[in-house]
Design a protein around this motif. Structure first.
Motif, PDB file in Angstrom:
ATOM      1  N   LYS A 225      34.322  41.748  42.594  1.00  0.00           N
ATOM      2  CA  LYS A 225      33.270  41.476  41.607  1.00  0.00           C
ATOM      3  C   LYS A 225      33.110  42.659  40.641  1.00  0.00           C
ATOM      4  CE  LYS A 225      29.777  40.048  44.256  1.00  0.00           C
ATOM      5  NZ  LYS A 225      28.519  39.383  44.659  1.00  0.00           N
ATOM      6  N   GLU A 226      33.216  43.879  41.175  1.00  0.00           N
ATOM      7  CA  GLU A 226      33.078  45.062  40.312  1.00  0.00           C
ATOM      8  C   GLU A 226      34.220  45.165  39.309  1.00  0.00           C
ATOM      9  OE1 GLU A 226      32.459  48.440  42.907  1.00  0.00           O
ATOM     10  OE2 GLU A 226      30.558  47.608  43.633  1.00  0.00           O
ATOM     11  N   LYS A 227      35.457  44.876  39.737  1.00  0.00           N
ATOM     12  CA  LYS A 227      36.604  44.909  38.810  1.00  0.00           C
ATOM     13  C   LYS A 227      36.440  43.857  37.723  1.00  0.00           C
ATOM     14  CE  LYS A 227      40.107  46.693  41.985  1.00  0.00           C
ATOM     15  NZ  LYS A 227      41.309  46.370  42.764  1.00  0.00           N
ATOM     16  N   GLU A 228      36.081  42.634  38.132  1.00  0.00           N
ATOM     17  CA  GLU A 228      35.870  41.578  37.145  1.00  0.00           C
ATOM     18  C   GLU A 228      34.687  41.923  36.242  1.00  0.00           C
ATOM     19  OE1 GLU A 228      37.653  37.834  39.784  1.00  0.00           O
ATOM     20  OE2 GLU A 228      35.472  38.057  39.606  1.00  0.00           O
ATOM     21  N   GLY A 229      33.635  42.485  36.828  1.00  0.00           N
ATOM     22  CA  GLY A 229      32.452  42.876  36.066  1.00  0.00           C
ATOM     23  C   GLY A 229      32.757  43.913  35.001  1.00  0.00           C
ATOM     24  N   LYS A 230      33.607  44.865  35.345  1.00  0.00           N
ATOM     25  CA  LYS A 230      34.002  45.900  34.372  1.00  0.00           C
ATOM     26  C   LYS A 230      34.700  45.246  33.179  1.00  0.00           C
ATOM     27  CE  LYS A 230      36.187  50.439  34.263  1.00  0.00           C
ATOM     28  NZ  LYS A 230      37.439  50.461  33.538  1.00  0.00           N
ATOM     29  N   ARG A 231      35.584  44.298  33.463  1.00  0.00           N
ATOM     30  CA  ARG A 231      36.290  43.590  32.383  1.00  0.00           C
ATOM     31  C   ARG A 231      35.323  42.789  31.521  1.00  0.00           C
ATOM     32  NH1 ARG A 231      40.318  41.634  36.758  1.00  0.00           N
ATOM     33  NH2 ARG A 231      41.626  43.469  36.961  1.00  0.00           N
TER      34      ARG A 231
ATOM     35  N   VAL B  78      27.700  34.490  30.007  1.00  0.00           N
ATOM     36  CA  VAL B  78      28.691  35.027  30.940  1.00  0.00           C
ATOM     37  C   VAL B  78      28.816  34.103  32.147  1.00  0.00           C
ATOM     38  CG1 VAL B  78      29.349  36.976  32.399  1.00  0.00           C
ATOM     39  CG2 VAL B  78      28.158  37.395  30.234  1.00  0.00           C
ATOM     40  N   ILE B  79      30.059  33.686  32.418  1.00  0.00           N
ATOM     41  CA  ILE B  79      30.360  32.881  33.598  1.00  0.00           C
ATOM     42  C   ILE B  79      31.283  33.711  34.477  1.00  0.00           C
ATOM     43  CG2 ILE B  79      31.400  30.769  34.503  1.00  0.00           C
ATOM     44  CD1 ILE B  79      30.889  29.471  31.764  1.00  0.00           C
ATOM     45  N   GLY B  80      30.840  34.005  35.679  1.00  0.00           N
ATOM     46  CA  GLY B  80      31.624  34.823  36.591  1.00  0.00           C
ATOM     47  C   GLY B  80      32.752  34.051  37.243  1.00  0.00           C
ATOM     48  N   GLY B  81      33.489  34.745  38.072  1.00  0.00           N
ATOM     49  CA  GLY B  81      34.578  34.145  38.825  1.00  0.00           C
ATOM     50  C   GLY B  81      34.071  33.460  40.074  1.00  0.00           C
ATOM     51  N   SER B  82      34.971  33.187  40.977  1.00  0.00           N
ATOM     52  CA  SER B  82      34.633  32.412  42.173  1.00  0.00           C
ATOM     53  C   SER B  82      33.632  33.122  43.085  1.00  0.00           C
ATOM     54  CB  SER B  82      35.898  32.067  42.950  1.00  0.00           C
ATOM     55  OG  SER B  82      36.579  33.237  43.322  1.00  0.00           O
ATOM     56  N   LEU B  83      33.524  34.447  42.986  1.00  0.00           N
ATOM     57  CA  LEU B  83      32.584  35.186  43.830  1.00  0.00           C
ATOM     58  C   LEU B  83      31.256  35.471  43.128  1.00  0.00           C
ATOM     59  CD1 LEU B  83      35.052  37.765  45.428  1.00  0.00           C
ATOM     60  CD2 LEU B  83      34.188  35.643  46.439  1.00  0.00           C
ATOM     61  N   GLY B  84      31.174  35.112  41.849  1.00  0.00           N
ATOM     62  CA  GLY B  84      29.949  35.375  41.103  1.00  0.00           C
ATOM     63  C   GLY B  84      30.064  36.620  40.251  1.00  0.00           C
TER      64      GLY B  84
ATOM     65  N   LYS C 263      21.171  24.762  41.918  1.00  0.00           N
ATOM     66  CA  LYS C 263      21.373  25.568  43.128  1.00  0.00           C
ATOM     67  C   LYS C 263      22.758  25.312  43.709  1.00  0.00           C
ATOM     68  CE  LYS C 263      16.710  26.624  44.368  1.00  0.00           C
ATOM     69  NZ  LYS C 263      16.688  27.833  43.575  1.00  0.00           N
ATOM     70  N   MET C 264      23.413  24.271  43.200  1.00  0.00           N
ATOM     71  CA  MET C 264      24.774  23.971  43.651  1.00  0.00           C
ATOM     72  C   MET C 264      25.773  24.913  42.988  1.00  0.00           C
ATOM     73  SD  MET C 264      24.972  19.850  43.678  1.00  0.00           S
ATOM     74  CE  MET C 264      23.669  19.314  42.597  1.00  0.00           C
ATOM     75  N   THR C 265      26.937  25.018  43.587  1.00  0.00           N
ATOM     76  CA  THR C 265      28.017  25.820  43.032  1.00  0.00           C
ATOM     77  C   THR C 265      29.001  24.882  42.339  1.00  0.00           C
ATOM     78  OG1 THR C 265      27.777  27.392  44.833  1.00  0.00           O
ATOM     79  CG2 THR C 265      29.844  27.461  43.609  1.00  0.00           C
ATOM     80  N   PHE C 266      29.445  25.281  41.143  1.00  0.00           N
ATOM     81  CA  PHE C 266      30.422  24.505  40.386  1.00  0.00           C
ATOM     82  C   PHE C 266      31.680  25.333  40.178  1.00  0.00           C
ATOM     83  CE2 PHE C 266      26.271  22.922  38.959  1.00  0.00           C
ATOM     84  CZ  PHE C 266      26.423  21.551  39.165  1.00  0.00           C
ATOM     85  N   PRO C 267      32.839  24.689  40.052  1.00  0.00           N
ATOM     86  CA  PRO C 267      34.045  25.442  39.697  1.00  0.00           C
ATOM     87  C   PRO C 267      33.822  26.104  38.332  1.00  0.00           C
ATOM     88  CG  PRO C 267      34.589  23.150  40.228  1.00  0.00           C
ATOM     89  CD  PRO C 267      33.096  23.250  40.173  1.00  0.00           C
ATOM     90  N   HIS C 268      34.269  27.352  38.179  1.00  0.00           N
ATOM     91  CA  HIS C 268      33.958  28.029  36.919  1.00  0.00           C
ATOM     92  C   HIS C 268      34.646  27.371  35.722  1.00  0.00           C
ATOM     93  CE1 HIS C 268      37.039  30.524  38.946  1.00  0.00           C
ATOM     94  NE2 HIS C 268      37.548  30.690  37.769  1.00  0.00           N
ATOM     95  N   GLN C 269      35.773  26.673  35.924  1.00  0.00           N
ATOM     96  CA  GLN C 269      36.399  25.960  34.810  1.00  0.00           C
ATOM     97  C   GLN C 269      35.494  24.813  34.339  1.00  0.00           C
ATOM     98  OE1 GLN C 269      37.906  26.502  37.791  1.00  0.00           O
ATOM     99  NE2 GLN C 269      40.036  27.072  37.525  1.00  0.00           N
TER     100      GLN C 269
END
Length: 159
Positions: free
Chosen positions: A56-62, A106-112, A129-135
């Motif tokens: 999450k931190e690596k993706e967050g930095k990007r 901002v839409i995060g990856g699979s981990l948020g 409250k449900m989780t959706f695929p980010h695509q």
């Protein structure tokens, strides 16, 4: 207003890219739309909490590298505020009237999203409250932004 989506990962399925292209075309009447994709990190099966945090931190930095100073940032987060379509339209309209020239979703990856991204956000928005695929979330978000502009301009749109 410039509307930017900062998203993690690439769209692989054609039906998603077609839907995204359709809403991008529709939105071109109302705003300047930009969609930025940052690379996602591979998540190993049975990743530890520490490994997930690092990802999450690596993706967050990007993600943060793509956000310009002065932009109003809305992070999509499960713990965010839920709005109906009219309330989202009112939020977007008030931001524009208030002088916001760039709105970043901002839409995060699979981990948020990382804490750094959530801390940078000016607002946290939840669609469910449900989780959706980010695509799929990209399509849903673009549809709601389009619906918001139709509402703002008092144009008909199915309910």
């Amino acid at each position: 207003m410039k509307v930017t989506l900062v998203t993690v990962g690439k769209i692989k399925e054609k039906f998603y890219t077609d839907a995204i292209a359709e809403y991008a075309k529709r939105l071109s009447r109302y705003c300047k739309l930009e969609i930025l994709q940052v690379a996602d990190e591979k998540t190993p099966d049975k990743a530890s909490e520490a490994e997930e945090q690092q990802i999450k931190e690596k993706e967050g930095k990007r993600i943060l590298e793509q956000i310009k100073d002065g932009a109003f940032v809305i992070a999509l987060a499960i713990d965010g505020k839920m709005l109906d379509s009219v309330e989202l339209a009112e939020k977007i309209n008030k931001l524009g009237i208030g002088g916001v020239s760039q709105l970043v979703f901002v839409i995060g990856g699979s981990l948020g999203l990382s804490e750094a991204v959530l801390n940078r956000a000016d607002y946290r928005l939840s669609f469910s409250k449900m989780t959706f695929p980010h695509q799929l979330m990209r399509v849903i978000l673009l549809e709601q932004i389009y619906r918001s502009y139709r509402i703002i301009h008092k144009e008909p749109y199915h309910k």
